[in-house]
Write a protein that holds these residues in place. Structure first.
Motif, PDB file in Angstrom:
ATOM      1  N   ARG A  15       0.861  -1.178   0.000  1.00  0.00           N
ATOM      2  CA  ARG A  15       0.000   0.000   0.000  1.00  0.00           C
ATOM      3  C   ARG A  15       0.901   1.232   0.000  1.00  0.00           C
ATOM      4  O   ARG A  15       1.832   1.341   0.787  1.00  0.00           O
ATOM      5  CB  ARG A  15      -0.912  -0.019   1.223  1.00  0.00           C
ATOM      6  CG  ARG A  15      -1.990   1.026   1.170  1.00  0.00           C
ATOM      7  CD  ARG A  15      -3.042   0.853   2.236  1.00  0.00           C
ATOM      8  NE  ARG A  15      -2.492   0.483   3.529  1.00  0.00           N
ATOM      9  CZ  ARG A  15      -3.015  -0.457   4.323  1.00  0.00           C
ATOM     10  NH1 ARG A  15      -4.095  -1.106   3.972  1.00  0.00           N
ATOM     11  NH2 ARG A  15      -2.457  -0.728   5.476  1.00  0.00           N
ATOM     12  N   LEU A  16       0.616   2.167  -0.893  1.00  0.00           N
ATOM     13  CA  LEU A  16       1.452   3.351  -1.055  1.00  0.00           C
ATOM     14  C   LEU A  16       1.423   4.243   0.185  1.00  0.00           C
ATOM     15  O   LEU A  16       2.435   4.808   0.584  1.00  0.00           O
ATOM     16  CB  LEU A  16       1.011   4.150  -2.289  1.00  0.00           C
ATOM     17  CG  LEU A  16       1.919   5.282  -2.729  1.00  0.00           C
ATOM     18  CD1 LEU A  16       3.322   4.777  -3.028  1.00  0.00           C
ATOM     19  CD2 LEU A  16       1.352   5.970  -3.951  1.00  0.00           C
ATOM     20  N   GLU A  17       0.294   4.320   0.838  1.00  0.00           N
ATOM     21  CA  GLU A  17       0.126   5.204   1.996  1.00  0.00           C
ATOM     22  C   GLU A  17       1.071   4.874   3.148  1.00  0.00           C
ATOM     23  O   GLU A  17       1.653   5.753   3.767  1.00  0.00           O
ATOM     24  CB  GLU A  17      -1.320   5.131   2.484  1.00  0.00           C
ATOM     25  CG  GLU A  17      -1.608   5.998   3.685  1.00  0.00           C
ATOM     26  CD  GLU A  17      -3.054   5.873   4.129  1.00  0.00           C
ATOM     27  OE1 GLU A  17      -3.308   6.191   5.297  1.00  0.00           O
ATOM     28  OE2 GLU A  17      -3.918   5.471   3.338  1.00  0.00           O
ATOM     29  N   ASP A  18       1.232   3.570   3.450  1.00  0.00           N
ATOM     30  CA  ASP A  18       2.022   3.198   4.624  1.00  0.00           C
ATOM     31  C   ASP A  18       2.985   2.036   4.400  1.00  0.00           C
ATOM     32  O   ASP A  18       3.662   1.608   5.319  1.00  0.00           O
ATOM     33  CB  ASP A  18       1.106   2.872   5.800  1.00  0.00           C
ATOM     34  CG  ASP A  18       0.150   1.723   5.499  1.00  0.00           C
ATOM     35  OD1 ASP A  18       0.246   1.110   4.420  1.00  0.00           O
ATOM     36  OD2 ASP A  18      -0.713   1.451   6.358  1.00  0.00           O
ATOM     37  N   LEU A  49      -3.999  -8.942 -12.113  1.00  0.00           N
ATOM     38  CA  LEU A  49      -2.907  -8.006 -12.380  1.00  0.00           C
ATOM     39  C   LEU A  49      -3.415  -6.746 -13.074  1.00  0.00           C
ATOM     40  O   LEU A  49      -2.886  -5.654 -12.843  1.00  0.00           O
ATOM     41  CB  LEU A  49      -1.804  -8.687 -13.185  1.00  0.00           C
ATOM     42  CG  LEU A  49      -1.015  -9.748 -12.407  1.00  0.00           C
ATOM     43  CD1 LEU A  49      -0.103 -10.539 -13.342  1.00  0.00           C
ATOM     44  CD2 LEU A  49      -0.229  -9.114 -11.272  1.00  0.00           C
ATOM     45  N   ALA A  50      -4.468  -6.872 -13.884  1.00  0.00           N
ATOM     46  CA  ALA A  50      -5.071  -5.689 -14.516  1.00  0.00           C
ATOM     47  C   ALA A  50      -5.717  -4.802 -13.444  1.00  0.00           C
ATOM     48  O   ALA A  50      -5.588  -3.568 -13.485  1.00  0.00           O
ATOM     49  CB  ALA A  50      -6.091  -6.107 -15.567  1.00  0.00           C
ATOM     50  N   ASP A  51      -6.389  -5.413 -12.469  1.00  0.00           N
ATOM     51  CA  ASP A  51      -6.945  -4.649 -11.347  1.00  0.00           C
ATOM     52  C   ASP A  51      -5.827  -3.955 -10.576  1.00  0.00           C
ATOM     53  O   ASP A  51      -5.963  -2.810 -10.148  1.00  0.00           O
ATOM     54  CB  ASP A  51      -7.720  -5.557 -10.389  1.00  0.00           C
ATOM     55  CG  ASP A  51      -9.062  -6.011 -10.950  1.00  0.00           C
ATOM     56  OD1 ASP A  51      -9.532  -5.426 -11.945  1.00  0.00           O
ATOM     57  OD2 ASP A  51      -9.636  -6.956 -10.366  1.00  0.00           O
ATOM     58  N   ALA A  52      -4.721  -4.655 -10.392  1.00  0.00           N
ATOM     59  CA  ALA A  52      -3.581  -4.073  -9.678  1.00  0.00           C
ATOM     60  C   ALA A  52      -2.994  -2.904 -10.452  1.00  0.00           C
ATOM     61  O   ALA A  52      -2.647  -1.872  -9.861  1.00  0.00           O
ATOM     62  CB  ALA A  52      -2.520  -5.140  -9.437  1.00  0.00           C
ATOM     63  N   ASP A  53      -2.877  -3.032 -11.762  1.00  0.00           N
ATOM     64  CA  ASP A  53      -2.362  -1.926 -12.580  1.00  0.00           C
ATOM     65  C   ASP A  53      -3.244  -0.690 -12.450  1.00  0.00           C
ATOM     66  O   ASP A  53      -2.747   0.438 -12.384  1.00  0.00           O
ATOM     67  CB  ASP A  53      -2.239  -2.340 -14.049  1.00  0.00           C
ATOM     68  CG  ASP A  53      -1.078  -3.294 -14.290  1.00  0.00           C
ATOM     69  OD1 ASP A  53      -0.171  -3.370 -13.434  1.00  0.00           O
ATOM     70  OD2 ASP A  53      -1.087  -3.974 -15.337  1.00  0.00           O
ATOM     71  N   ALA A  54      -4.549  -0.893 -12.381  1.00  0.00           N
ATOM     72  CA  ALA A  54      -5.469   0.233 -12.188  1.00  0.00           C
ATOM     73  C   ALA A  54      -5.238   0.887 -10.831  1.00  0.00           C
ATOM     74  O   ALA A  54      -5.270   2.108 -10.699  1.00  0.00           O
ATOM     75  CB  ALA A  54      -6.914  -0.230 -12.337  1.00  0.00           C
ATOM     76  N   ALA A  55      -4.985   0.072  -9.798  1.00  0.00           N
ATOM     77  CA  ALA A  55      -4.716   0.602  -8.458  1.00  0.00           C
ATOM     78  C   ALA A  55      -3.393   1.362  -8.418  1.00  0.00           C
ATOM     79  O   ALA A  55      -3.262   2.361  -7.705  1.00  0.00           O
ATOM     80  CB  ALA A  55      -4.724  -0.524  -7.428  1.00  0.00           C
ATOM     81  N   VAL A  56      -2.413   0.918  -9.195  1.00  0.00           N
ATOM     82  CA  VAL A  56      -1.143   1.648  -9.312  1.00  0.00           C
ATOM     83  C   VAL A  56      -1.409   3.015  -9.935  1.00  0.00           C
ATOM     84  O   VAL A  56      -0.913   4.037  -9.448  1.00  0.00           O
ATOM     85  CB  VAL A  56      -0.107   0.854 -10.140  1.00  0.00           C
ATOM     86  CG1 VAL A  56       1.085   1.727 -10.508  1.00  0.00           C
ATOM     87  CG2 VAL A  56       0.356  -0.389  -9.381  1.00  0.00           C
ATOM     88  N   SER A  57      -2.219   3.047 -10.977  1.00  0.00           N
ATOM     89  CA  SER A  57      -2.562   4.314 -11.642  1.00  0.00           C
ATOM     90  C   SER A  57      -3.276   5.271 -10.701  1.00  0.00           C
ATOM     91  O   SER A  57      -3.093   6.481 -10.793  1.00  0.00           O
ATOM     92  CB  SER A  57      -3.437   4.062 -12.871  1.00  0.00           C
ATOM     93  OG  SER A  57      -2.725   3.315 -13.828  1.00  0.00           O
ATOM     94  N   ARG A  58      -4.066   4.729  -9.776  1.00  0.00           N
ATOM     95  CA  ARG A  58      -4.766   5.559  -8.787  1.00  0.00           C
ATOM     96  C   ARG A  58      -3.871   5.891  -7.590  1.00  0.00           C
ATOM     97  O   ARG A  58      -4.304   6.523  -6.640  1.00  0.00           O
ATOM     98  CB  ARG A  58      -6.032   4.844  -8.284  1.00  0.00           C
ATOM     99  CG  ARG A  58      -7.115   4.692  -9.323  1.00  0.00           C
ATOM    100  CD  ARG A  58      -8.417   4.166  -8.721  1.00  0.00           C
ATOM    101  NE  ARG A  58      -8.268   2.909  -7.999  1.00  0.00           N
ATOM    102  CZ  ARG A  58      -8.383   1.687  -8.542  1.00  0.00           C
ATOM    103  NH1 ARG A  58      -8.645   1.565  -9.839  1.00  0.00           N
ATOM    104  NH2 ARG A  58      -8.247   0.604  -7.800  1.00  0.00           N
ATOM    105  N   GLN A  59      -2.638   5.429  -7.627  1.00  0.00           N
ATOM    106  CA  GLN A  59      -1.648   5.645  -6.572  1.00  0.00           C
ATOM    107  C   GLN A  59      -2.099   5.070  -5.224  1.00  0.00           C
ATOM    108  O   GLN A  59      -1.885   5.672  -4.174  1.00  0.00           O
ATOM    109  CB  GLN A  59      -1.279   7.122  -6.457  1.00  0.00           C
ATOM    110  CG  GLN A  59      -0.639   7.644  -7.711  1.00  0.00           C
ATOM    111  CD  GLN A  59      -0.178   9.084  -7.585  1.00  0.00           C
ATOM    112  OE1 GLN A  59      -0.571   9.816  -6.685  1.00  0.00           O
ATOM    113  NE2 GLN A  59       0.662   9.494  -8.508  1.00  0.00           N
ATOM    114  N   GLU A  60      -2.686   3.894  -5.279  1.00  0.00           N
ATOM    115  CA  GLU A  60      -3.094   3.182  -4.065  1.00  0.00           C
ATOM    116  C   GLU A  60      -2.028   2.187  -3.610  1.00  0.00           C
ATOM    117  O   GLU A  60      -1.848   1.983  -2.411  1.00  0.00           O
ATOM    118  CB  GLU A  60      -4.398   2.423  -4.308  1.00  0.00           C
ATOM    119  CG  GLU A  60      -5.581   3.309  -4.585  1.00  0.00           C
ATOM    120  CD  GLU A  60      -6.824   2.520  -4.971  1.00  0.00           C
ATOM    121  OE1 GLU A  60      -7.857   3.168  -5.150  1.00  0.00           O
ATOM    122  OE2 GLU A  60      -6.772   1.279  -5.089  1.00  0.00           O
ATOM    123  N   ILE A  61      -1.364   1.550  -4.580  1.00  0.00           N
ATOM    124  CA  ILE A  61      -0.381   0.502  -4.282  1.00  0.00           C
ATOM    125  C   ILE A  61       0.853   0.686  -5.156  1.00  0.00           C
ATOM    126  O   ILE A  61       0.830   1.429  -6.140  1.00  0.00           O
ATOM    127  CB  ILE A  61      -0.955  -0.912  -4.530  1.00  0.00           C
ATOM    128  CG1 ILE A  61      -1.373  -1.057  -6.002  1.00  0.00           C
ATOM    129  CG2 ILE A  61      -2.094  -1.232  -3.585  1.00  0.00           C
ATOM    130  CD1 ILE A  61      -1.408  -2.468  -6.509  1.00  0.00           C
TER     131      ILE A  61
END
Length: 117
Positions: A15-18, A49-61
């Motif tokens: 998780r990018l936050e912490d 992995l496509a869901d994960a890539d979307a989360a990377v784009s949203r700067q979540e992970i």
């Protein structure tokens, strides 16, 4: 038959936050508990992995990856030791696991480093 499947995968990241280790679960949500992870057959893990890539784009992970797991007795267990450590927390003090702030019964240091002298 041992009741154990060894050809399964889950998607993990930090998780990018912490920086917490997280696992992709139902509905594209990220969970700290590996047992909440959505388990994929190898031919379906690209969807995760496509869901994960979307989360990377949203700067979540950051750092999403698919890892091999087994399922036995209702538990998801990573195949590799590195991933088991990521799932369970530090290996030098397995009695405390991760420093989970929702668990007030676990003593936590108030300072990262005490006087070294």
């Amino acid at each position: 038959m041992s009741g154990k499947r060894q050809d399964l995968q889950v998607v993990t990241a930090n998780r990018l936050e912490d920086g917490a280790v997280v696992w992709l679960g139902a509905g594209g949500h990220w969970f700290e508990d590996i047992n909440a992870a959505k388990v994929f057959a190898p031919e379906k893990v690209a969807e995760g992995l496509a869901d994960a890539d979307a989360a990377v784009s949203r700067q979540e992970i950051v750092g999403p990856d698919a890892i091999a797991v087994t399922q036995a007795e209702g538990e998801i267990v990573p195949v590799r030791l590195r991933e088991r450590i990521r799932a369970q927390g530090p290996s030098i003090r397995p009695d405390v696991g991760r420093l989970d702030t929702s668990r007030p019964e676990v003593d936590r240091p108030t300072k990262l480093f005490e006087d070294a002298a």
